[in-house]
Write an enzyme that holds these catalytic residues in place. Structure first.
Site, short mmCIF file in Angstrom:
data_model
loop_
_atom_site.label_atom_id
_atom_site.label_comp_id
_atom_site.label_asym_id
_atom_site.label_seq_id
_atom_site.Cartn_x
_atom_site.Cartn_y
_atom_site.Cartn_z
N HIS A 90 1.01 -0.99 0.21
CA HIS A 90 -0.08 -0.08 -0.11
C HIS A 90 1.00 1.16 0.03
O HIS A 90 1.88 1.30 0.79
CB HIS A 90 -0.69 0.02 1.26
N ASP A 169 -15.35 1.51 6.33
CA ASP A 169 -14.52 2.08 5.94
C ASP A 169 -14.84 3.10 4.75
O ASP A 169 -14.72 4.37 4.77
CB ASP A 169 -13.11 1.60 5.67
N ARG A 176 -15.39 11.65 6.05
CA ARG A 176 -14.21 12.34 6.46
C ARG A 176 -13.84 13.50 5.37
O ARG A 176 -13.44 14.42 5.77
CB ARG A 176 -13.03 11.30 6.87
N SER A 191 -8.08 3.34 8.50
CA SER A 191 -8.77 3.23 7.12
C SER A 191 -7.82 2.37 6.55
O SER A 191 -8.32 1.46 5.66
CB SER A 191 -8.83 4.72 6.60
N LYS A 195 -8.88 -2.20 5.47
CA LYS A 195 -8.72 -2.58 4.04
C LYS A 195 -8.01 -3.75 3.67
O LYS A 195 -8.09 -4.62 3.03
CB LYS A 195 -8.52 -1.47 3.00
#
Lengths: 443, 443
Positions: A90, A169, A176, A191, A195
């Protein structure tokens, strides 16, 4: 339990229990708590902070709000009997960050299964899903079964996040975004990790970007985020490493969807910009060690380099494109990718050393050309973008090409030109090049 | 300007400009900013606080969000040529607080015009509008023209707040109620004062309640609120005094709508509980001085006392009821007011001194009987309630009546009995009576 009491407790600086957090997340996901109560709760979480325990419970509650993929049957063994964990990666997002396009097939070509869901771009940052969609026919909406089947079959999958994954999320993130509660370390940690945990990989490398083209602007924030991500991953029994990497200037040279795919293809075929190639190889070496494929860093780097040089990574990329319905001839011959009608090189207005290239400004120039979106759901033009020809520290001569604009509209081209020109600063004195990585965080 | 930027600025501890506050309030009132953004903004305001300047700008923006009544043509002159300002009074709410029912006609009978809009009850606190509606026919929905005409005609009006008055406050207050953002001093100050400024009176007495049956539980909070209200009133060129008064036990004896009207009538006719009568006279003396009617406190108290004793206040109350369409025979003969089917005196379970009577518990017992509401818009039963027969410090004997429940349902009667019994605490040692007032705040 009442939503109002949970909001008031956090507002007053209290530590929420696991039950309170699960209550709020479940009810909000089920539309039984309205947006305005969730917005007040998020602002209270933002301002009062969250303990590690609360962050973990929020992450778990969001991860468990939808499907939890079980990829354990995809774990493979090496000839020596060692397990090869399924890996995921990520990036916190930046400008010109096309790393996944090269990294995923490279790792898979090394024999390590890669199962990655990825996102769309918003604001100045691009998204891998948008880049992939530059390839005619490439499907980014695989379901859970197809996702798993493809890892089984060719060892790599690269698709958009399914709606069934961490829906809490997805809903909270959208809120948000419109309530000024994005830039909170615990909320970002939960968050990202909700995931990643739901997506099922056992080993996760986190590329935390820092700089003017990243969400984290200071080393302090980047470190806090990296440590938070790693701690949370370990608590969830995942193998995790975080790298803090530079995002003050664009990564590589191309910014814009099809242009980035073309740069990724160049890199897979043995070319590509030096900084981008080095960045990918460094992350790849981390993943190869984390997955159990190679124990030592030197051996990992060598394996990654060989796999890139041999063309095996490029072949795996072609397999990936084909498996997901993409037009392989378009990646074999990148001129078949979407192309802008106007391609205009812009000359350097002066001689000197490149002092800085404001990454966020380049990203916003591409948004202005139509290659990104200001709001969710906007369609984008895959063909447009900017290619910068230099990096910070380069000595350039007045009148030589500084960058090239790819546009489909004369007025937008001029606006982008002015913006990208202003984003380049020069110095008469030599300037140090920027590093690629700052830190490696393992706990 | 963007709502998101205004939220983020306050979130980061910034001081909002007048323009930013007006932008947010106007857009929210016009439904151009959604509830969830306003909720995040309110929580940021709650936690980051507001400067006096911000509080004033928020108050003014909310006051100017609807009609601003101009009562200047109602200002009268005494025989000596002195101006008599139009007066208003606000209580922060409590249990058994029927002060306005006696105070408004009393002040008007002293020759000072009273123009007061008032609210409904919610939770453990009652509301003057609900009490007035116990009187058959009494209209609490006067429009602005009727409101002004009645002050002109009989010198007093007592009605519900019109929808055209400070609509921004009405909308924001409803949102605060469901987002745990009620208990903020600057937000309370701006909510109260925006309504009072829009309602047009020049002189305002603020009765700030403190204690277990009030919103302010500590003297520190009550003082902060009182000073905030007075400062804001002065900045808006109003004459303002705040009194901090006790709300640990119910005010007077009756709690419940028709029961409180009856107690107010008793008081107007020369009877009534000592504490309630003294409370009303003290507030009246403040108002008479503030309006310019009387200069000295002694003279003001004497005038108020004489006007109550002479029956002039009672006569003015009858005029008020008649002017607003109420049934005067029902106030002349209070047995015609709504009456509960079950009236049950409950005996003291032991002998001793009354140590405490938890006011909020008495209020909630009345809500349980159907005499109050847990949510806005609920219908209420005007006939039910509780009459306490003693005050803190009283020496009582086991078996004598401690309180009386007025109910229309056997089960609810029993629940209220248990709750009110538990709300009474006793001591073997003498207990000091509670004071009526703690402080008078003028700056």
């Amino acid at each position: 339990m009442q939503a109002l009491d949970v909001i008031a407790k956090k507002r007053d600086g209290g530590e929420l229990s696991k039950e309170e957090i699960e209550f709020f997340v479940q009810r909000y996901t089920d539309d039984r708590i309205p947006d305005y109560q969730a917005a007040a709760w998020l602002m209270a979480l933002f301002l009062e902070g969250m303990t590690d325990r609360e962050t973990r419970d929020l992450t778990m509650a969001m991860a468990h709000s939808g499907d939890m993929l079980d990829l354990s049957d995809l774990v493979r063994s090496t000839e020596s009997g060692r397990k090869l964990l399924v890996v995921d990666k990520h990036s916190t997002g930046g400008v010109g960050d096309k790393v996944s396009l090269v990294l995923a097939p490279l790792i898979a070509a090394c024999g390590v299964p890669v199962a990655k869901m990825t996102g769309r771009g918003l604001g100045f940052t691009g998204g891998t899903v948008d880049k992939l969609e530059s390839i005619p026919g490439y499907r980014t909406d695989l379901g859970v079964d197809a996702f798993k089947a493809q890892v089984e079959q060719i060892g790599v999958v690269l698709t958009g996040q399914t709606a069934d994954l961490a829906p809490a999320d997805q809903k909270l993130y959208a809120l948000r975004d419109v309530t000024a509660t994005v830039e909170s370390i615990p909320l970002i940690v939960s968050s990202i990790m909700s995931k990643k945990l739901a997506a099922g990989a056992d080993a996760i490398v986190l590329d935390v970007k820092i700089g003017k083209g990243a969400f984290m602007k200071t080393m302090e924030d980047a470190e806090a985020l990296a440590h938070g991500l790693v701690r949370l991953g370990k608590q969830a029994d995942r193998k995790v490493v975080a790298l803090i990497s530079d995002m003050n200037q664009p990564l590589g040279r191309a910014v814009g969807n099809a242009l980035e795919v073309r740069e990724a293809i160049d890199t897979l075929r043995g070319g590509g910009p030096q900084d981008f190639r080095d960045h990918v190889l460094t992350v790849a070496a981390e993943i190869l060690r984390l997955s159990g494929r190679v124990a030592e860093r030197d051996a990992a780097l060598t394996l990654a380099l060989d796999t890139l040089s041999s063309g095996a990574a490029w072949q795996k990329f072609r397999d990936l494109v084909e498996a997901q319905g993409g037009d392989v001839s378009a990646v074999d011959n990148p001129d078949e990718l979407p192309q802008a009608s106007m391609v205009k090189p812009i000359e350097a207005p002066r001689s000197g050393y490149v002092r800085s290239i404001e990454a966020a400004e380049i990203g916003l120039a591409v948004v202005g050309l139509g290659g990104g979106r200001e709001e969710k759901g906007q369609p984008i033009d895959h063909s447009v973008g900017v290619v910068v020809h230099h990096k910070v520290g380069d000595l350039i001569q007045k009148g030589t090409p500084l960058f090239t604009i790819h546009a489909n509209d004369e007025k937008k081209l001029e606006e982008a030109r002015d913006r990208v020109l202003a984003a380049h600063r020069f110095s008469d004195q030599p300037v140090q090049p920027l590093p690629l990585f700052y830190q490696r965080i393992t706990e």
